[in-house]
Design a protein around this motif. Structure first.
Motif, PDB file in Angstrom:
ATOM      1  N   ARG A 172      50.104   0.184  13.331  1.00 56.07           N
ATOM      2  CA  ARG A 172      49.538   1.302  12.655  1.00 56.07           C
ATOM      3  C   ARG A 172      48.918   2.235  13.820  1.00 56.07           C
ATOM      4  O   ARG A 172      49.285   3.612  13.566  1.00 56.07           O
ATOM      5  CB  ARG A 172      48.134   0.749  11.915  1.00 56.07           C
ATOM      6  CG  ARG A 172      47.372   1.888  11.155  1.00 56.07           C
ATOM      7  CD  ARG A 172      48.459   2.638  10.180  1.00 56.07           C
ATOM      8  NE  ARG A 172      47.693   3.822   9.789  1.00 56.07           N
ATOM      9  CZ  ARG A 172      48.418   4.849   9.662  1.00 56.07           C
ATOM     10  NH1 ARG A 172      49.825   5.168   9.753  1.00 56.07           N
ATOM     11  NH2 ARG A 172      47.768   6.088   9.046  1.00 56.07           N
TER      12      ARG A 172
ATOM     13  N   ASP B 133      41.089   9.149   9.920  1.00 56.18           N
ATOM     14  CA  ASP B 133      39.970   8.027  10.227  1.00 56.18           C
ATOM     15  C   ASP B 133      40.501   6.820   9.271  1.00 56.18           C
ATOM     16  O   ASP B 133      40.294   6.858   8.127  1.00 56.18           O
ATOM     17  CB  ASP B 133      38.385   8.339  10.051  1.00 56.18           C
ATOM     18  CG  ASP B 133      38.058   9.160  11.348  1.00 56.18           C
ATOM     19  OD1 ASP B 133      38.141   8.826  12.186  1.00 56.18           O
ATOM     20  OD2 ASP B 133      37.320  10.180  10.953  1.00 56.18           O
ATOM     21  N   GLU B 134      40.360   5.618   9.954  1.00 56.78           N
ATOM     22  CA  GLU B 134      40.707   4.434   9.221  1.00 56.78           C
ATOM     23  C   GLU B 134      39.928   3.293   9.858  1.00 56.78           C
ATOM     24  O   GLU B 134      39.291   3.506  10.951  1.00 56.78           O
ATOM     25  CB  GLU B 134      41.990   3.956   9.473  1.00 56.78           C
ATOM     26  CG  GLU B 134      43.168   4.971   9.061  1.00 56.78           C
ATOM     27  CD  GLU B 134      44.561   4.621   9.231  1.00 56.78           C
ATOM     28  OE1 GLU B 134      45.394   5.301   8.704  1.00 56.78           O
ATOM     29  OE2 GLU B 134      44.799   3.377   9.474  1.00 56.78           O
ATOM     30  N   THR B 135      39.503   2.310   9.152  1.00 54.80           N
ATOM     31  CA  THR B 135      38.879   1.256   9.832  1.00 54.80           C
ATOM     32  C   THR B 135      39.870  -0.194   9.359  1.00 54.80           C
ATOM     33  O   THR B 135      40.435  -0.423   8.449  1.00 54.80           O
ATOM     34  CB  THR B 135      37.537   0.629   9.032  1.00 54.80           C
ATOM     35  OG1 THR B 135      37.621   0.666   7.631  1.00 54.80           O
ATOM     36  CG2 THR B 135      36.569   1.926   9.526  1.00 54.80           C
ATOM     37  N   HIS B 136      39.898  -1.301  10.203  1.00 59.22           N
ATOM     38  CA  HIS B 136      40.510  -2.218  10.144  1.00 59.22           C
ATOM     39  C   HIS B 136      39.866  -3.377  10.455  1.00 59.22           C
ATOM     40  O   HIS B 136      38.689  -3.377  11.265  1.00 59.22           O
ATOM     41  CB  HIS B 136      41.919  -2.112  11.138  1.00 59.22           C
ATOM     42  CG  HIS B 136      42.863  -1.021  10.584  1.00 59.22           C
ATOM     43  ND1 HIS B 136      43.877  -0.989   9.769  1.00 59.22           N
ATOM     44  CD2 HIS B 136      42.771   0.284  11.079  1.00 59.22           C
ATOM     45  CE1 HIS B 136      44.454   0.179   9.813  1.00 59.22           C
ATOM     46  NE2 HIS B 136      43.721   0.843  10.349  1.00 59.22           N
TER      47      HIS B 136
END
Length: 232
Positions: free
Chosen positions: A37, A209-212
């Motif tokens: 990603r 913006d993303e969180t994983h």
């Protein structure tokens, strides 16, 4: 990378644990998908040039190479010799992937760079926001800078996740023989990551913006704009 602990402590630490780190970096559940990603967030096209700051043992380099193709260029930069040797071993089949020993805050790279990727790096820098400025300047307007870093989770299930995260941060902060710190390493890490990601948002005209991984990993990708804030 350039560690805030600097000197031989950091080099010896990361060099000693290079192979174990490589195993964790490639096999931890969820991490390979995150790396893919992060490479996608660089918005690379065939023939592009991408630089990874703090490439470690090279876990991201094959994903970046997939994006730029055989006609593109991938450059990995790190400051630890044994770690780089591992990266060279694992990317030897690619003739367009170069691994260079250097400091992520003073990267030995000039010329046309389309994207910069830095995963789990800015927390080890003395001035993470300043490093992000330099990376944005390196790619120039319309280039991309992508950061991925581990920090405490804000999710409802955060307490046990954050407890594990804090333990990992303490154990992975050289020197490992140090049992007490003047302040909590995970709080220092959070502050540095916040500063770096905030600076990238300031310098970019398009941001994702993303969180994983249970909300612990934050990924921010920015398309650098003309001008913008710079501390230099």
């Amino acid at each position: 990378m350039s560690a805030s602990t600097s000197g031989e402590d950091a080099r010896e630490f990361y060099g000693r644990w290079a192979r174990l780190y490589d195993l964790i970096a490639r096999r931890t559940p969820g991490v390979p998908a995150l790396r893919r990603r992060a490479a996608a967030a660089c918005r690379l096209e065939p023939g592009d040039t991408v630089v990874e700051m703090g490439c470690g043992t090279g876990a991201n380099l094959p994903y970046l190479r997939e994006r730029v193709g055989p006609e593109g260029t991938v450059i990995g930069i790190d400051f630890t010799g044994p770690v780089l040797e591992r990266a060279r071993e694992l990317t030897a089949e690619y003739d367009n992937v170069r691994v260079v020993r250097g400091d992520a805050t003073r990267p030995p790279v000039r010329g046309d760079v389309d994207a910069v990727l830095a995963t789990f790096v800015v927390g080890m820098l003395e001035d993470p926001a300043g490093a992000v400025d330099d990376w944005c300047d390196l790619v120039g307007p319309d280039g991309h800078v992508v950061l991925a870093n581990a920090a405490r989770s804000d999710a409802w299930y955060a307490p046990p996740v954050n407890a594990v995260f804090r333990a990992i941060v303490v154990l992975s902060t050289p020197p490992t023989t140090k049992l007490r710190y003047d302040d909590d390493p995970h709080l220092r890490l959070d502050a540095k990551i916040d500063a770096a990601h905030a600076r990238l948002r300031e310098r970019s005209r398009a941001v994702a913006d993303e969180t994983h991984i249970f909300g612990v990993v934050r990924l921010t990708g920015g398309r650098v704009g003309d001008g913008g804030y710079s501390s230099h």
